[in-house]
Design an enzyme around this catalytic site. Structure first.
Site, PDB file in Angstrom:
ATOM      1  N   HIS A 106      -0.131  15.222 -26.766  1.00  0.00           N
ATOM      2  CA  HIS A 106      -0.143  13.838 -26.311  1.00  0.00           C
ATOM      3  C   HIS A 106      -1.405  13.070 -26.689  1.00  0.00           C
ATOM      4  O   HIS A 106      -1.388  11.836 -26.675  1.00  0.00           O
ATOM      5  CB  HIS A 106       0.051  13.783 -24.797  1.00  0.00           C
ATOM      6  CG  HIS A 106       1.449  14.037 -24.348  1.00  0.00           C
ATOM      7  ND1 HIS A 106       2.148  15.177 -24.700  1.00  0.00           N
ATOM      8  CD2 HIS A 106       2.288  13.310 -23.581  1.00  0.00           C
ATOM      9  CE1 HIS A 106       3.352  15.127 -24.161  1.00  0.00           C
ATOM     10  NE2 HIS A 106       3.469  14.014 -23.487  1.00  0.00           N
ATOM     11  N   ARG A 116      -2.407  21.207 -14.922  1.00  0.00           N
ATOM     12  CA  ARG A 116      -1.469  20.145 -15.262  1.00  0.00           C
ATOM     13  C   ARG A 116      -1.827  19.486 -16.591  1.00  0.00           C
ATOM     14  O   ARG A 116      -0.957  18.948 -17.282  1.00  0.00           O
ATOM     15  CB  ARG A 116      -1.403  19.090 -14.157  1.00  0.00           C
ATOM     16  CG  ARG A 116      -0.369  18.008 -14.462  1.00  0.00           C
ATOM     17  CD  ARG A 116      -0.026  17.113 -13.308  1.00  0.00           C
ATOM     18  NE  ARG A 116       0.982  16.151 -13.722  1.00  0.00           N
ATOM     19  CZ  ARG A 116       1.661  15.383 -12.899  1.00  0.00           C
ATOM     20  NH1 ARG A 116       1.456  15.445 -11.598  1.00  0.00           N
ATOM     21  NH2 ARG A 116       2.564  14.534 -13.353  1.00  0.00           N
ATOM     22  N   ARG A 149       0.809  -1.225   0.000  1.00  0.00           N
ATOM     23  CA  ARG A 149       0.000   0.000   0.000  1.00  0.00           C
ATOM     24  C   ARG A 149       0.840   1.272   0.000  1.00  0.00           C
ATOM     25  O   ARG A 149       0.374   2.342   0.376  1.00  0.00           O
ATOM     26  CB  ARG A 149      -0.989   0.001   1.168  1.00  0.00           C
ATOM     27  CG  ARG A 149      -2.004  -1.124   1.107  1.00  0.00           C
ATOM     28  CD  ARG A 149      -3.078  -0.964   2.166  1.00  0.00           C
ATOM     29  NE  ARG A 149      -4.093  -1.997   2.031  1.00  0.00           N
ATOM     30  CZ  ARG A 149      -4.018  -3.201   2.618  1.00  0.00           C
ATOM     31  NH1 ARG A 149      -2.985  -3.495   3.380  1.00  0.00           N
ATOM     32  NH2 ARG A 149      -4.974  -4.088   2.438  1.00  0.00           N
ATOM     33  N   HIS A 203      -0.343   9.463 -27.974  1.00  0.00           N
ATOM     34  CA  HIS A 203      -0.639   8.175 -27.345  1.00  0.00           C
ATOM     35  C   HIS A 203      -1.389   7.252 -28.301  1.00  0.00           C
ATOM     36  O   HIS A 203      -1.185   6.031 -28.286  1.00  0.00           O
ATOM     37  CB  HIS A 203      -1.442   8.392 -26.068  1.00  0.00           C
ATOM     38  CG  HIS A 203      -0.646   8.974 -24.947  1.00  0.00           C
ATOM     39  ND1 HIS A 203      -1.223   9.550 -23.837  1.00  0.00           N
ATOM     40  CD2 HIS A 203       0.697   9.067 -24.751  1.00  0.00           C
ATOM     41  CE1 HIS A 203      -0.285   9.967 -23.011  1.00  0.00           C
ATOM     42  NE2 HIS A 203       0.892   9.697 -23.550  1.00  0.00           N
ATOM     43  N   ASN A 216       0.017  17.989 -21.353  1.00  0.00           N
ATOM     44  CA  ASN A 216      -0.306  16.964 -22.349  1.00  0.00           C
ATOM     45  C   ASN A 216      -0.447  17.526 -23.747  1.00  0.00           C
ATOM     46  O   ASN A 216      -1.010  16.857 -24.631  1.00  0.00           O
ATOM     47  CB  ASN A 216      -1.594  16.242 -21.940  1.00  0.00           C
ATOM     48  CG  ASN A 216      -1.388  15.350 -20.749  1.00  0.00           C
ATOM     49  OD1 ASN A 216      -0.617  14.398 -20.791  1.00  0.00           O
ATOM     50  ND2 ASN A 216      -2.079  15.656 -19.655  1.00  0.00           N
ATOM     51  N   GLU A 246      -3.800  16.757 -11.550  1.00  0.00           N
ATOM     52  CA  GLU A 246      -4.359  17.132 -12.846  1.00  0.00           C
ATOM     53  C   GLU A 246      -5.830  17.508 -12.762  1.00  0.00           C
ATOM     54  O   GLU A 246      -6.661  17.073 -13.570  1.00  0.00           O
ATOM     55  CB  GLU A 246      -4.158  16.003 -13.865  1.00  0.00           C
ATOM     56  CG  GLU A 246      -4.193  16.497 -15.307  1.00  0.00           C
ATOM     57  CD  GLU A 246      -3.681  15.469 -16.310  1.00  0.00           C
ATOM     58  OE1 GLU A 246      -4.450  15.088 -17.187  1.00  0.00           O
ATOM     59  OE2 GLU A 246      -2.508  15.055 -16.183  1.00  0.00           O
ATOM     60  N   HIS A 272       7.854   7.253 -27.807  1.00  0.00           N
ATOM     61  CA  HIS A 272       6.992   8.275 -27.212  1.00  0.00           C
ATOM     62  C   HIS A 272       7.387   9.676 -27.670  1.00  0.00           C
ATOM     63  O   HIS A 272       6.534  10.476 -28.050  1.00  0.00           O
ATOM     64  CB  HIS A 272       7.064   8.190 -25.684  1.00  0.00           C
ATOM     65  CG  HIS A 272       6.267   9.258 -24.996  1.00  0.00           C
ATOM     66  ND1 HIS A 272       4.890   9.297 -25.034  1.00  0.00           N
ATOM     67  CD2 HIS A 272       6.650  10.351 -24.274  1.00  0.00           C
ATOM     68  CE1 HIS A 272       4.456  10.349 -24.361  1.00  0.00           C
ATOM     69  NE2 HIS A 272       5.498  11.010 -23.891  1.00  0.00           N
ATOM     70  N   LYS A 295       3.423  11.135 -11.583  1.00  0.00           N
ATOM     71  CA  LYS A 295       2.552  10.264 -12.374  1.00  0.00           C
ATOM     72  C   LYS A 295       3.261   8.938 -12.585  1.00  0.00           C
ATOM     73  O   LYS A 295       4.376   8.892 -13.114  1.00  0.00           O
ATOM     74  CB  LYS A 295       2.241  10.891 -13.728  1.00  0.00           C
ATOM     75  CG  LYS A 295       1.034  11.792 -13.755  1.00  0.00           C
ATOM     76  CD  LYS A 295       0.692  12.151 -15.195  1.00  0.00           C
ATOM     77  CE  LYS A 295      -0.525  13.026 -15.280  1.00  0.00           C
ATOM     78  NZ  LYS A 295      -0.847  13.374 -16.677  1.00  0.00           N
ATOM     79  N   GLU A 313       9.724  16.690 -25.255  1.00  0.00           N
ATOM     80  CA  GLU A 313       9.079  17.202 -24.050  1.00  0.00           C
ATOM     81  C   GLU A 313       9.644  18.566 -23.657  1.00  0.00           C
ATOM     82  O   GLU A 313       8.911  19.443 -23.180  1.00  0.00           O
ATOM     83  CB  GLU A 313       9.229  16.204 -22.903  1.00  0.00           C
ATOM     84  CG  GLU A 313       8.540  14.860 -23.130  1.00  0.00           C
ATOM     85  CD  GLU A 313       7.021  14.922 -23.022  1.00  0.00           C
ATOM     86  OE1 GLU A 313       6.481  16.001 -22.721  1.00  0.00           O
ATOM     87  OE2 GLU A 313       6.378  13.871 -23.240  1.00  0.00           O
ATOM     88  N   LYS A 342       7.818  22.045 -15.701  1.00  0.00           N
ATOM     89  CA  LYS A 342       6.943  21.003 -15.170  1.00  0.00           C
ATOM     90  C   LYS A 342       6.849  21.091 -13.655  1.00  0.00           C
ATOM     91  O   LYS A 342       5.763  20.925 -13.081  1.00  0.00           O
ATOM     92  CB  LYS A 342       7.432  19.619 -15.587  1.00  0.00           C
ATOM     93  CG  LYS A 342       6.487  18.523 -15.126  1.00  0.00           C
ATOM     94  CD  LYS A 342       6.731  17.199 -15.794  1.00  0.00           C
ATOM     95  CE  LYS A 342       5.626  16.207 -15.434  1.00  0.00           C
ATOM     96  NZ  LYS A 342       5.811  14.897 -16.085  1.00  0.00           N
TER      97      LYS A 342
END
Length: 348
Positions: free
Chosen positions: A234, A227, A110, A238, A231, A223, A250, A132, A174, A213
């Site tokens: 993206h 945030r 956990r 993706h 993207n 997000e 990527h 993330k 990026e 960032k």
């Protein structure tokens, strides 16, 4: 060495500079080290010497590691080694490996402490910062994961010297994206010949790109708002990765995706920034695309993480450093896709 502070509920620092792998230290007595199997042996050895891990797990390279099967295997390795809850997981390698390692850290017992040692430009600028973590499903990229900020990030710029030139250029996507959405001074620097491993502009440009960032995620970790602007490019990227079964990297997919987003932005009344995105693609020299079907790509875009019950939202630009979220009619998506395809075919 340069240092960027990331604020928020769990603040941490990102350190940038040469030789950081050899001097990285964690307070936990038990450490699990996760790294891609294609990482140079000397890089792994430096990390092992500084961390003395109780368990080390090599995983497949790139997105091949971001599967449910690999995720389960790594968890089993940690359990077999009796890694305790007061232990730590360290992700060493590119963005895919650190994404996986972070999700392992977030879910094992956990949640245990997480540290990252990114060794690629893409990993340093993007994946290692912001918390993330996650893995892919056959239905789409990063559909399973958790927000789990690292306790520290060490960007050892010496590791970039081992990258093939095309892998370094992949990661630059990026950094260029951060120039488009927040810091236009990055645009010229990313394309400058001195932005390279060992180059005069490497450390400052890398640090400034990371700072974009860090600034955003400090205010919006999960997000809920701005945030999402990170993207930019993206949504299509993706989808391209999915339909090519991740044979397209990527960073290359983001390069292509930024140009599509720039075309959409222009079509909806924004400043024409396609000159910038085409300049980046000419510099990046991404792999040529196969024949693409809009409907196949659109099915993946519909599962994008920015989508909600009302449909897909795209990150667009009114002008440089002026991002916003918008829904785009499918007819316009299809029309601009045709123009985008013509643009990228003209590059080859």
């Amino acid at each position: 060495m340069r240092r960027i502070e990331v604020a928020g509920p769990q603040p941490y620092a990102v350190e940038v500079g040469p030789g950081l792998l050899a001097c990285a230290r964690v307070p936990q007595r038990q450490v699990a080290l996760i790294y891609p199997e294609d990482l140079p042996a000397e890089v792994v050895a430096r990390a092992q010497a500084s961390l003395s891990p109780v368990v080390t797990v090599a995983v497949p390279a790139r997105d091949e590691c971001k599967t449910l099967a690999v995720y389960g295997h790594v968890l089993s390795c940690l359990a077999a080694a009796n890694l305790a809850r007061d232990g730590a997981v360290v992700g060493l390698g590119g963005g895919a490996a650190t994404d996986l390692a972070g999700f392992v850290a977030a879910s094992y017992l956990r949640g245990v402490a997480f540290y990252t040692m990114p060794t690629t430009l893409l990993g340093m600028v993007d994946a290692a910062v912001g918390g993330k973590t996650g893995i892919n499903l056959p239905e789409g990229k990063n559909l399973v994961g958790a927000f789990w900020p690292p306790a520290a990030v060490w960007c050892d710029t010496d590791t970039l010297a081992s990258l093939r030139p095309e892998v370094f250029r992949e990661g630059a996507a990026e950094a260029y994206k951060h120039g488009l959405i927040a810091d236009p001074s990055l645009l010229g620097r990313v394309l400058d010949p001195e932005f390279r491993p060992g180059g005069a502009l490497l450390d400052t440009t890398l640090t400034d790109a990371i700072a974009v960032k860090a600034d955003v995620v400090s205010r919006d970790l999960t997000e809920r708002g701005e945030r999402a602007y990170l993207n930019f490019g993206h949504t299509l990227a993706h989808a391209l990765e999915a339909v090519t079964h991740h044979t397209l990297s990527h960073g290359e997919a983001v390069g292509y995706g930024m140009h599509y987003a720039a075309r959409l932005s222009r079509a909806l009344g924004g400043e024409d920034l396609t000159g910038h995105t085409l300049a980046f693609l000419r510099w990046q020299q991404p792999a040529p695309l196969p024949d693409l079907d809009f409907d196949a790509l659109n099915a993946y875009m519909a599962r994008d993480k920015k989508a909600d019950s009302d449909g897909v939202r795209f990150v667009l630009l009114r002008a440089l450093a002026q991002p916003y979220l918008a829904r785009v009619p499918e007819g316009l998506l299809r029309e601009e896709f045709e123009g985008w395809q013509a643009d990228v075919r003209a590059l080859s």
